[in-house]
Design a protein around this motif. Structure first.
Motif, short mmCIF file in Angstrom:
data_model
loop_
_atom_site.label_atom_id
_atom_site.label_comp_id
_atom_site.label_asym_id
_atom_site.label_seq_id
_atom_site.Cartn_x
_atom_site.Cartn_y
_atom_site.Cartn_z
N GLY A 23 0.79 -1.23 0.00
CA GLY A 23 0.00 0.00 0.00
C GLY A 23 0.82 1.27 0.00
N LYS A 24 2.07 1.20 -0.39
CA LYS A 24 2.95 2.38 -0.36
C LYS A 24 2.40 3.52 -1.22
CE LYS A 24 6.50 0.02 -1.75
NZ LYS A 24 6.06 -1.37 -1.77
N THR A 25 1.90 3.20 -2.40
CA THR A 25 1.38 4.24 -3.29
C THR A 25 0.10 4.86 -2.73
OG1 THR A 25 2.38 3.23 -5.24
CG2 THR A 25 0.53 4.73 -5.63
N ASP A 41 5.68 8.35 -7.14
CA ASP A 41 5.74 6.89 -7.14
C ASP A 41 6.90 6.54 -8.07
OD1 ASP A 41 5.31 4.22 -8.38
OD2 ASP A 41 3.60 4.18 -7.02
N VAL A 42 7.98 5.98 -7.53
CA VAL A 42 9.18 5.71 -8.32
C VAL A 42 8.87 4.79 -9.50
CG1 VAL A 42 11.45 4.59 -8.25
CG2 VAL A 42 10.81 6.25 -6.48
N ASP A 43 8.07 3.75 -9.26
CA ASP A 43 7.75 2.83 -10.37
C ASP A 43 7.02 3.56 -11.49
OD1 ASP A 43 8.98 0.69 -9.12
OD2 ASP A 43 7.11 -0.25 -8.46
N GLN A 44 6.07 4.42 -11.13
CA GLN A 44 5.33 5.19 -12.14
C GLN A 44 6.27 6.13 -12.89
OE1 GLN A 44 1.80 4.91 -12.71
NE2 GLN A 44 2.54 5.90 -14.56
N GLU A 45 7.18 6.74 -12.16
CA GLU A 45 8.15 7.65 -12.76
C GLU A 45 9.05 6.91 -13.76
OE1 GLU A 45 9.60 11.44 -13.34
OE2 GLU A 45 7.93 10.90 -12.04
N ILE A 46 9.46 5.70 -13.41
CA ILE A 46 10.29 4.89 -14.32
C ILE A 46 9.48 4.52 -15.56
CG2 ILE A 46 11.44 2.65 -14.61
CD1 ILE A 46 12.23 2.90 -11.59
N GLU A 47 8.23 4.14 -15.38
CA GLU A 47 7.37 3.83 -16.54
C GLU A 47 7.24 5.03 -17.46
OE1 GLU A 47 4.47 0.28 -14.85
OE2 GLU A 47 3.64 2.30 -15.02
N ARG A 49 9.38 7.58 -17.77
CA ARG A 49 10.67 7.86 -18.41
C ARG A 49 11.01 6.86 -19.51
NH1 ARG A 49 14.88 10.25 -13.94
NH2 ARG A 49 13.48 11.86 -13.15
N CYS A 50 10.67 5.59 -19.27
CA CYS A 50 10.98 4.55 -20.26
C CYS A 50 9.86 4.38 -21.28
CB CYS A 50 11.24 3.22 -19.55
SG CYS A 50 12.73 3.22 -18.53
N ASN A 51 8.74 5.01 -21.03
CA ASN A 51 7.58 4.95 -21.92
C ASN A 51 7.08 3.52 -22.13
OD1 ASN A 51 5.64 6.35 -23.29
ND2 ASN A 51 6.71 6.29 -25.24
N MET A 52 7.12 2.73 -21.05
CA MET A 52 6.56 1.37 -21.09
C MET A 52 6.34 0.88 -19.66
SD MET A 52 9.86 -1.06 -22.14
CE MET A 52 10.38 -0.12 -23.56
N PRO A 53 5.39 -0.05 -19.49
CA PRO A 53 5.13 -0.58 -18.14
C PRO A 53 6.31 -1.42 -17.63
CG PRO A 53 3.71 -1.65 -19.78
CD PRO A 53 4.51 -0.61 -20.50
N ILE A 54 6.42 -1.50 -16.32
CA ILE A 54 7.54 -2.21 -15.69
C ILE A 54 7.65 -3.67 -16.15
CG2 ILE A 54 8.42 -3.07 -13.47
CD1 ILE A 54 7.74 -0.27 -12.37
N PRO A 55 6.54 -4.42 -16.24
CA PRO A 55 6.71 -5.80 -16.74
C PRO A 55 7.39 -5.84 -18.12
CG PRO A 55 4.54 -5.55 -15.76
CD PRO A 55 5.16 -4.18 -15.81
N MET A 56 7.09 -4.87 -18.98
CA MET A 56 7.71 -4.83 -20.29
C MET A 56 9.19 -4.42 -20.20
SD MET A 56 6.35 -2.90 -23.73
CE MET A 56 4.72 -3.61 -23.61
N ILE A 57 9.50 -3.52 -19.26
CA ILE A 57 10.91 -3.13 -19.06
C ILE A 57 11.71 -4.37 -18.64
CG2 ILE A 57 12.53 -1.75 -17.68
CD1 ILE A 57 10.22 0.33 -17.38
N PHE A 58 11.17 -5.16 -17.69
CA PHE A 58 11.84 -6.38 -17.25
C PHE A 58 12.03 -7.33 -18.43
CE2 PHE A 58 11.47 -5.12 -12.94
CZ PHE A 58 12.10 -6.05 -12.14
N LYS A 84 9.06 16.15 -0.65
CA LYS A 84 8.34 15.16 -1.45
C LYS A 84 7.97 13.96 -0.57
CE LYS A 84 9.54 17.30 -5.36
NZ LYS A 84 8.86 18.56 -5.48
N ILE A 85 6.91 13.28 -1.00
CA ILE A 85 6.58 11.98 -0.45
C ILE A 85 6.93 11.00 -1.56
CG2 ILE A 85 4.80 10.49 0.55
CD1 ILE A 85 5.31 13.11 2.17
N ILE A 86 7.83 10.06 -1.29
CA ILE A 86 8.34 9.17 -2.32
C ILE A 86 8.03 7.72 -1.95
CG2 ILE A 86 10.39 8.40 -3.56
CD1 ILE A 86 11.67 11.13 -2.77
N SER A 87 7.36 7.02 -2.86
CA SER A 87 7.05 5.61 -2.69
C SER A 87 8.04 4.80 -3.52
CB SER A 87 5.61 5.35 -3.16
OG SER A 87 5.38 3.98 -3.29
N LEU A 88 8.79 3.90 -2.86
CA LEU A 88 9.75 3.06 -3.57
C LEU A 88 9.12 1.75 -3.97
CD1 LEU A 88 13.09 3.34 -1.54
CD2 LEU A 88 12.11 4.93 -3.18
N GLY A 89 9.59 1.19 -5.08
CA GLY A 89 9.20 -0.15 -5.46
C GLY A 89 9.73 -1.13 -4.42
N GLY A 90 9.11 -2.29 -4.31
CA GLY A 90 9.44 -3.25 -3.26
C GLY A 90 10.89 -3.69 -3.22
#
Length: 188
Positions: A23-25, A41-47, A49-58, A84-90
């Protein structure tokens, strides 16, 4: 780069850590609203920046690439931003460089959820988490407890087993405000 002691306590970023799906986000967005801060949300920010969802990045770039982007982003946020309030991926906090940046420049809250409560959430999140795909419950449980060691390095812990997101967010805000009040005379 300012050292931890030079950043006024009230200006430090607040970082939320914990296992995926705790429930971090959701809680982070509520904390940000209550403290009138931006939420990242770091995961959202990465998505973004990379212009793709995390499963696709992996899938396309690999976990090593993802962790490198994740590490660079978090270290930059911790050292070069405030309020800032920053939520990290697991898995982010498992990286020593990420832990050091968070603990040196921010206030780190561990959102703790027991295995018994967490495993009930597994069916809701398994498809959106690359590290959970094709794993048995026992393998996920091993990952859960392995990561707890890294999560144990924090400034404050909130056990969320019986808490709805609003109550958890309120506990974090109360804790932060109490800390601000206690340390205000010593702040620069």
């Amino acid at each position: 780069m300012k050292e931890h002691s030079e950043i006024p306590l009230r200006e430090r970023n607040i970082v939320l850590i914990g296992f995926m799906g705790v429930g971090k986000t959701t809680i982070g967005q509520l904390v940000a609203k209550k403290l009138y801060r931006d939420f990242i949300d770091v995961d959202q920010e990465i998505e973004n920046r990379c212009n793709m969802p995390i499963p696709m990045i992996f899938e396309q770039m690999g976990e090593d690439y993802f962790r490198k982007v994740e590490r660079e982003l978090i270290v930059d946020l911790c050292t070069n931003t405030r309020l800032k309030i920053i939520s990290l991926g697991g898995g982010a906090y498992l990286q020593e460089e990420v832990r050091n940046a968070c603990l040196s420049h921010c206030i780190v809250f561990f959102l703790d959820l027991s295995w018994e409560y967490w495993k009930d959430r597994l069916p809701l999140i398994v498809n959106s988490r690359p590290l959970l795909k094709n794993k048995t419950l026992e393998e996920v449980e091993q990952l859960f407890f392995k990561r707890r060691e890294a999560y144990s390095l924090h400034n404050s812990r909130v056990l969320t087993n019986e808490l709805d997101p609003e109550t958890a967010a309120e506990q974090i805000v109360e804790s932060i405000k109490l800390t601000w009040d206690l340390y205000q005379p010593h702040d620069k």
